[in-house]
Design a protein around this motif. Structure first.
Motif, PDB file in Angstrom:
ATOM      1  N   PRO A  65       2.735 -21.166  41.179  1.00 19.14           N
ATOM      2  CA  PRO A  65       3.475 -22.010  40.220  1.00 19.14           C
ATOM      3  C   PRO A  65       3.077 -21.769  38.762  1.00 19.14           C
ATOM      4  O   PRO A  65       3.926 -21.597  37.886  1.00 19.14           O
ATOM      5  CB  PRO A  65       3.114 -23.440  40.667  1.00 19.14           C
ATOM      6  CG  PRO A  65       2.753 -23.300  42.108  1.00 19.14           C
ATOM      7  CD  PRO A  65       2.075 -21.972  42.212  1.00 19.14           C
ATOM      8  N   GLU A  66       1.751 -21.716  38.499  1.00 19.29           N
ATOM      9  CA  GLU A  66       1.295 -21.553  37.110  1.00 19.29           C
ATOM     10  C   GLU A  66       1.574 -20.131  36.605  1.00 19.29           C
ATOM     11  O   GLU A  66       1.950 -19.937  35.444  1.00 19.29           O
ATOM     12  CB  GLU A  66      -0.199 -21.862  37.018  1.00 19.29           C
ATOM     13  CG  GLU A  66      -0.673 -22.022  35.579  1.00 19.29           C
ATOM     14  CD  GLU A  66      -2.067 -22.601  35.475  1.00 19.29           C
ATOM     15  OE1 GLU A  66      -2.639 -22.552  34.369  1.00 19.29           O
ATOM     16  OE2 GLU A  66      -2.592 -23.097  36.499  1.00 19.29           O
ATOM     17  N   ALA A  67       1.414 -19.116  37.486  1.00 23.60           N
ATOM     18  CA  ALA A  67       1.672 -17.724  37.078  1.00 23.60           C
ATOM     19  C   ALA A  67       3.149 -17.527  36.763  1.00 23.60           C
ATOM     20  O   ALA A  67       3.500 -16.868  35.769  1.00 23.60           O
ATOM     21  CB  ALA A  67       1.234 -16.761  38.180  1.00 23.60           C
ATOM     22  N   PHE A  68       4.033 -18.071  37.591  1.00 23.53           N
ATOM     23  CA  PHE A  68       5.469 -17.949  37.341  1.00 23.53           C
ATOM     24  C   PHE A  68       5.851 -18.653  36.044  1.00 23.53           C
ATOM     25  O   PHE A  68       6.647 -18.130  35.257  1.00 23.53           O
ATOM     26  CB  PHE A  68       6.265 -18.537  38.518  1.00 23.53           C
ATOM     27  CG  PHE A  68       6.516 -17.563  39.638  1.00 23.53           C
ATOM     28  CD1 PHE A  68       5.598 -16.553  39.930  1.00 23.53           C
ATOM     29  CD2 PHE A  68       7.652 -17.655  40.424  1.00 23.53           C
ATOM     30  CE1 PHE A  68       5.821 -15.655  40.966  1.00 23.53           C
ATOM     31  CE2 PHE A  68       7.889 -16.760  41.456  1.00 23.53           C
ATOM     32  CZ  PHE A  68       6.962 -15.765  41.731  1.00 23.53           C
ATOM     33  N   ALA A  69       5.296 -19.823  35.831  1.00 22.59           N
ATOM     34  CA  ALA A  69       5.601 -20.567  34.598  1.00 22.59           C
ATOM     35  C   ALA A  69       5.088 -19.806  33.374  1.00 22.59           C
ATOM     36  O   ALA A  69       5.756 -19.774  32.323  1.00 22.59           O
ATOM     37  CB  ALA A  69       4.967 -21.953  34.670  1.00 22.59           C
ATOM     38  N   THR A  70       3.926 -19.175  33.503  1.00 25.42           N
ATOM     39  CA  THR A  70       3.368 -18.388  32.404  1.00 25.42           C
ATOM     40  C   THR A  70       4.271 -17.201  32.074  1.00 25.42           C
ATOM     41  O   THR A  70       4.553 -16.912  30.902  1.00 25.42           O
ATOM     42  CB  THR A  70       1.957 -17.879  32.778  1.00 25.42           C
ATOM     43  OG1 THR A  70       1.114 -19.000  33.058  1.00 25.42           O
ATOM     44  CG2 THR A  70       1.364 -17.043  31.662  1.00 25.42           C
ATOM     45  N   ALA A  71       4.738 -16.510  33.133  1.00 30.43           N
ATOM     46  CA  ALA A  71       5.623 -15.362  32.931  1.00 30.43           C
ATOM     47  C   ALA A  71       6.937 -15.805  32.291  1.00 30.43           C
ATOM     48  O   ALA A  71       7.484 -15.110  31.424  1.00 30.43           O
ATOM     49  CB  ALA A  71       5.899 -14.657  34.258  1.00 30.43           C
ATOM     50  N   ARG A  72       7.448 -16.985  32.692  1.00 31.14           N
ATOM     51  CA  ARG A  72       8.710 -17.472  32.106  1.00 31.14           C
ATOM     52  C   ARG A  72       8.530 -17.791  30.619  1.00 31.14           C
ATOM     53  O   ARG A  72       9.388 -17.431  29.803  1.00 31.14           O
ATOM     54  CB  ARG A  72       9.202 -18.713  32.860  1.00 31.14           C
ATOM     55  CG  ARG A  72      10.433 -19.328  32.218  1.00 31.14           C
ATOM     56  CD  ARG A  72      11.304 -20.084  33.179  1.00 31.14           C
ATOM     57  NE  ARG A  72      10.725 -21.313  33.689  1.00 31.14           N
ATOM     58  CZ  ARG A  72      11.330 -22.118  34.567  1.00 31.14           C
ATOM     59  NH1 ARG A  72      12.531 -21.803  35.050  1.00 31.14           N
ATOM     60  NH2 ARG A  72      10.741 -23.217  34.998  1.00 31.14           N
ATOM     61  N   GLU A  73       7.430 -18.429  30.272  1.00 32.47           N
ATOM     62  CA  GLU A  73       7.196 -18.779  28.870  1.00 32.47           C
ATOM     63  C   GLU A  73       7.011 -17.519  28.029  1.00 32.47           C
ATOM     64  O   GLU A  73       7.537 -17.408  26.915  1.00 32.47           O
ATOM     65  CB  GLU A  73       5.968 -19.690  28.760  1.00 32.47           C
ATOM     66  CG  GLU A  73       5.640 -20.132  27.335  1.00 32.47           C
ATOM     67  CD  GLU A  73       6.786 -20.893  26.669  1.00 32.47           C
ATOM     68  OE1 GLU A  73       6.937 -20.759  25.437  1.00 32.47           O
ATOM     69  OE2 GLU A  73       7.525 -21.610  27.383  1.00 32.47           O
ATOM     70  N   ALA A  74       6.284 -16.535  28.569  1.00 37.38           N
ATOM     71  CA  ALA A  74       6.073 -15.280  27.840  1.00 37.38           C
ATOM     72  C   ALA A  74       7.396 -14.538  27.664  1.00 37.38           C
ATOM     73  O   ALA A  74       7.649 -13.937  26.605  1.00 37.38           O
ATOM     74  CB  ALA A  74       5.080 -14.406  28.599  1.00 37.38           C
ATOM     75  N   SER A  75       8.253 -14.578  28.661  1.00 34.68           N
ATOM     76  CA  SER A  75       9.564 -13.910  28.580  1.00 34.68           C
ATOM     77  C   SER A  75      10.419 -14.536  27.478  1.00 34.68           C
ATOM     78  O   SER A  75      11.128 -13.834  26.748  1.00 34.68           O
ATOM     79  CB  SER A  75      10.278 -14.005  29.927  1.00 34.68           C
ATOM     80  OG  SER A  75      11.560 -13.448  29.841  1.00 34.68           O
ATOM     81  N   LYS A  76      10.348 -15.878  27.350  1.00 38.47           N
ATOM     82  CA  LYS A  76      11.107 -16.559  26.294  1.00 38.47           C
ATOM     83  C   LYS A  76      10.669 -16.057  24.913  1.00 38.47           C
ATOM     84  O   LYS A  76      11.489 -15.823  24.031  1.00 38.47           O
ATOM     85  CB  LYS A  76      10.890 -18.073  26.384  1.00 38.47           C
ATOM     86  CG  LYS A  76      11.716 -18.751  27.468  1.00 38.47           C
ATOM     87  CD  LYS A  76      11.164 -20.102  27.867  1.00 38.47           C
ATOM     88  CE  LYS A  76      10.972 -21.060  26.722  1.00 38.47           C
ATOM     89  NZ  LYS A  76      10.432 -22.370  27.202  1.00 38.47           N
ATOM     90  N   ARG A  77       9.362 -15.866  24.738  1.00 37.17           N
ATOM     91  CA  ARG A  77       8.837 -15.484  23.427  1.00 37.17           C
ATOM     92  C   ARG A  77       9.016 -13.988  23.140  1.00 37.17           C
ATOM     93  O   ARG A  77       9.304 -13.611  22.006  1.00 37.17           O
ATOM     94  CB  ARG A  77       7.340 -15.837  23.342  1.00 37.17           C
ATOM     95  CG  ARG A  77       7.066 -17.312  23.510  1.00 37.17           C
ATOM     96  CD  ARG A  77       5.606 -17.658  23.280  1.00 37.17           C
ATOM     97  NE  ARG A  77       5.332 -19.044  23.654  1.00 37.17           N
ATOM     98  CZ  ARG A  77       4.205 -19.676  23.413  1.00 37.17           C
ATOM     99  NH1 ARG A  77       3.211 -19.047  22.775  1.00 37.17           N
ATOM    100  NH2 ARG A  77       4.024 -20.927  23.795  1.00 37.17           N
TER     101      ARG A  77
END
Length: 915
Positions: A65-77
């Motif tokens: 969950p935390e790794a996927f959320a991290t990847a999603r936030e990084a993709s946005k930026r």
């Protein structure tokens, strides 16, 4: 009925799986707000934190969950793209080691970043496999920005890299590359002499993009590293001139387009024998006599070249006069690939271009067996459900259909069936002209270059401007596809599988801007052009939507439903409007070969007039049934190939593991000693049968064998006359003499050099006997089917004989290593470095039913001497009365012994070739 009722109550297996994956979405979403508040530096610090938790004992599933959320936030930026919830589901499917089926335009490339990031945290490496170098390079550059931001390294493997560059790329946390490059690197690594020369790390996790194309369409194609064989280009030309004349009479051969086979009839055999005799090629006996087996092979391949392979359909001849294969699934040119078993040479003779030399297999593996080497495997594609049974049975991979982010509203019309191909093409041209008049973009799908150029000529006559995308113009691929959604654009494409570029309605502003500023993709000039084109594309998108969206027209049904679905799936992406329609005729390959023979007569009875079409859902169902039959037959073919290849695969794994053990060992002297003892034991056993009397012993033969194999002059015949001697004492005396000779050589050469020589000889002889074993297996495989006529199972016969051949190979290895090390002499002033293989530089590929060959970056095969390489052990002086320059002193040399001339080859491959 009960199955329908159960699905209605409990949902399908796919629905139940999606429910499990959806259950984790709230946990992923729970991290989003907190991560969004972090600075870039704090977000980047997530990676070392997650890695620390992994090292502390938490599992990847705990971190998901935390790794996927991290990847999603990084993709946005970094990329300006936020993963949708359905993409989060897709990421979980990939992480779980399954296949994610996602429609075209749903962002599979972005989905992969979730599973890639999570699995790369372990530091063991993640491989992302694509179908061509363009996609591998593009995806590694685009997604590499995201991985680099998060502190992970990203590399790419493409054709033409050096070993150092490859090693660096494989050492990265994430490595992009093509299926061919990964497979060939595996084979090349297992032909290296030192562990530090190998480029790949142990396998961990692979995600295969366009998984159906790689693991189904190309599954039956083995990767082959090859070395040069004898040149027989003149024979190919001579046989071609005979066969070219022969095939003018269709009664001389039988052709089965379903099975892709061609064979001579009885009258054809008689005719070709007469023609070959007149040409001076058939000197004695009939064509099928044993000594004419090579001639039969050339005739058969030339017959296949003339009857089953067509220029501009299966291959093209480029401006340089080279014959290039066209991939039947993607329509791309297969640069550097060659058909195996002499078929490519036969085609070159047919087209009167330069004939390249044949090659011999040195190492091979199928994609089926290569990708099963990964402990964890996943895949993604737009079309996998139709092959779900094959993925489950062969790769143990489940297919999960991921719902689209926005419902698909594309209108799929029933097929239109015409009597003749020209009527069909005329109807296609008329429909294209009509769609263009209302500014609707059209994508026309064809099955070959020839047909795409025929439609192009018809559209030219109608005055319809258009672009053609096929193997001739594939370098313009991305640009043509990107603009295929502009108002009134007409694009003719040979195949749309694995193109990797979406067709956006209105066009692609980024590519238009790049083209306008000479290819640049940054800078003030580019930014100004981009803003201008974005506004233009927004206006054009509305025009296209009002016209009905992208109109996909299929000009023929493919053997596989997947290929049709890939074409159709180009329209209606992300909720866009769109339409699709397929046009068929009774002259199409699928209809002609697999359709009903009565259909033509039925249409005539119905009073179908010229230019009219029949349209009915029943036609669609009948065609789908025919396609299912073809798919099932192709699956059986691949399954059968796998059964045979599994036999070789077990041997390959054993050989490569043993080879790696030899490479790892600092000292192989114990192995060499054991080989020497076993060789002497089998030599004595052959001369002195169990429980035989001394007068029945072949002591003269044993004495001669010891002299010729080991260079030792021992009085074996005198020993046999001694009272009470037995075979154990004879063996022990030979072993002692051999050990003393070996110790004496080691003392003369120096212990360190001797250890180096032992390892070098062992590895090189291992390679040589493995190469010969592969050739023997090839020959066995070609003829094993005939055992069925004797009521014997060909597969069981193959397993049994392959096992016997493997044991023979090991015996040969022991004999050659022992013989060479007991007779080896170093040339003056030549300390032996570890050998470097002499490679043959060239790259090869597949007979659709055969092999796909290449040597690697430099390579494929060793030069001739099996224990040669960079240093050639030379018999530089006469040994025990044997003069290397005088064959009369060689006595009776066994055919498998080293040739006394000192070449390092076996006698039967050197001076004993004609004996």
């Amino acid at each position: 009925m009960f199955a329908r009722l159960a699905r209605a109550v409990f949902g399908s297996a796919n629905d139940r799986m999606l429910k499990q994956f959806r259950a984790r979405l709230p946990a992923i979403a729970g991290f989003e707000e907190g991560l969004a508040a972090l600075s870039d530096a704090d977000l980047q610090a997530q990676t070392p934190k997650l890695r620390a938790r992994l090292e502390a004992g938490e599992s990847l599933d705990d971190l998901l969950p935390e790794a996927f959320a991290t990847a999603r936030e990084a993709s946005k930026r970094v990329l300006g793209m936020r993963h949708f919830d359905v993409q989060m589901i897709g990421g979980q499917v990939l992480h779980s080691g399954r296949i994610a089926e996602m429609k075209t335009g749903e962002g599979k490339t972005l989905v992969a970043t979730l599973a890639v990031y999570l699995n790369a945290l372990s530091g063991k490496g993640v491989h992302v496999v694509t179908v061509n170098d363009y996609l591998a390079t593009r995806d590694s550059e685009q997604m590499g920005r995201l991985y680099n931001f998060l502190g992970l390294s990203c590399g790419v493997i493409v054709h033409g890299l050096t070993d150092t560059e490859r090693r660096d790329a494989y050492a990265c946390d994430i490595t992009y590359g093509t299926n061919n490059e990964f497979g060939f690197d595996y084979l090349r690594d297992n032909m290296k002499y030192r562990l530090d020369e190998m480029v790949q790390r142990p396998f961990n996790f692979a995600i295969v993009d366009e998984v159906d194309s790689i693991l189904v369409d190309e599954a039956r194609t083995p990767l082959i590293i090859s070395g040069p064989a004898e040149d027989s280009s003149d024979l190919y030309r001579q046989v071609d001139s005979v066969v070219a004349e022969l095939v003018r009479d269709k009664s001389t051969y039988d052709k089965d387009e379903k099975q892709r086979t061609a064979s001579l009839t009885e009258s054809g055999t008689a005719t070709v024998e007469q023609m070959l005799q007149q040409a001076g090629l058939l000197k004695e006996g009939n064509l099928y006599d044993f000594h004419n087996v090579t001639l039969v092979h050339h005739v058969n391949q030339s017959l296949r070249a003339h009857t089953l392979f067509a220029r501009d359909v299966d291959y093209i001849v480029n401006r340089e006069g080279k014959l290039i294969i066209i991939d039947e699934f993607t329509g791309r040119m297969m640069e550097g690939r060659r058909y195996s078993e002499g078929l490519h040479q036969a085609l070159e003779a047919k087209e009167h271009v330069e004939i390249q030399p044949e090659n011999q297999t040195l190492a091979s593996i199928t994609f089926q067996n290569y990708f099963r080497l990964y402990p964890k495997l996943a895949g993604m594609t737009g079309t996998a459900a139709t092959e779900a049974d094959e993925f489950a049975e062969i790769y143990k991979l489940e297919v999960v259909e991921i719902p689209t982010n926005v419902p698909v509203i594309r209108q799929d019309s029933d097929d239109e069936v015409y009597r003749s191909a020209m009527e069909k093409y005329a109807a296609v041209a008329a429909l294209v002209k009509e769609a263009q008049a209302r500014s609707q973009p059209v994508l026309v799908g064809t099955t070959s270059i020839e047909k795409s150029e025929l439609i192009s000529s018809l559209l030219q006559k109608e005055g319809v401007p258009h672009k053609v995308l096929n193997a001739r113009y594939h370098e313009q691929e991305a640009g043509i596809i990107a603009q295929a959604g502009r108002p009134g654009a007409v694009t003719i494409a040979t195949n749309m599988a694995g193109r990797g570029t979406d067709i956006k309605l209105g066009g692609n502003a980024e590519m238009l801007a790049q083209q306008s500023v000479g290819g640049a993709h940054e800078g003030p000039e580019y930014e100004t052009a981009l803003e201008r084109f974005r506004e233009e594309v927004r206006r054009d998108e509305q025009v296209v939507k009002q016209a009905g969206g992208l109109f996909v027209i299929g000009t023929e049904r493919h053997e596989s439903r997947r290929i049709d679905n890939q074409l159709r799936g180009r329209s209606g992406r992300q909720g866009d409007p769109g339409a699709s329609r397929f046009f068929l005729s009774l002259e199409d390959d699928l209809m002609r070969i697999f359709g009903s023979d009565r259909m033509g007569g039925m249409l005539e009875k119905l009073g179908l007039k010229e230019g009219e079409a029949i349209i009915h859902p029943w036609i669609n169902r009948a065609l789908e049934k025919a396609q299912k039959k073809v798919e099932a037959r192709n699956f059986d073919t691949r399954k059968n190939l796998l059964k045979y290849d599994d036999v070789m695969n077990d041997q390959r794994k054993e050989v490569y593991a043993q080879r790696r053990t030899f490479m790892t060992a600092a000292d192989v002297s114990e192995t060499v000693e054991e080989m020497r003892r076993e060789t002497i034991q089998s030599m004595v056993a052959r001369a002195i049968p169990e429980n035989a009397y001394p007068e029945q012993w072949d002591t003269a033969g044993l004495e001669n064998a010891v002299r010729e194999q080991f260079g030792l002059d021992l009085p074996v015949q005198d020993w046999a006359r001694e009272e009470g001697i037995d075979e154990v004492q004879v063996r022990e005396r030979i072993e002692r003499a051999a050990e003393q000779a070996a110790a004496s050589r080691a003392a003369n050469i120096g212990p360190e050099f001797m250890r180096m020589i032992e390892k070098s000889v062992l590895l090189q002889v291992f390679d040589a006997v493995w190469k010969e074993h592969l050739l023997a297996l090839d020959h066995l495989r070609q003829g094993i089917g005939l055992r069925a006529y004797g009521q014997r199972d060909p597969l069981n016969e193959y397993k049994s004989e392959a096992f016997n051949l493997f044991n023979t190979m090991l015996d040969e290895l022991r004999e050659r290593v022992t013989s060479l090390l007991l007779r080896i002499e170093l040339a003056p002033n030549s300390p032996p470095p570890l050998p470097e293989p002499v490679m043959v530089s060239d790259m090869r590929h597949p007979d659709p039913d055969g092999g796909l060959t290449e040597p690697g970056p430099g390579g494929g095969g060793w030069d001739h001497a099996p224990a040669g390489g960079a240093f050639a052990p030379a018999l530089a002086r006469p040994v025990d009365g044997v003069d290397a320059q005088d064959p009369s002193t060689w006595h009776r040399t066994p055919r498998n012994a080293a040739c006394p001339c000192g070449s390092g080859k076996k006698y039967k491959h050197c001076h004993g070739r004609d004996v």
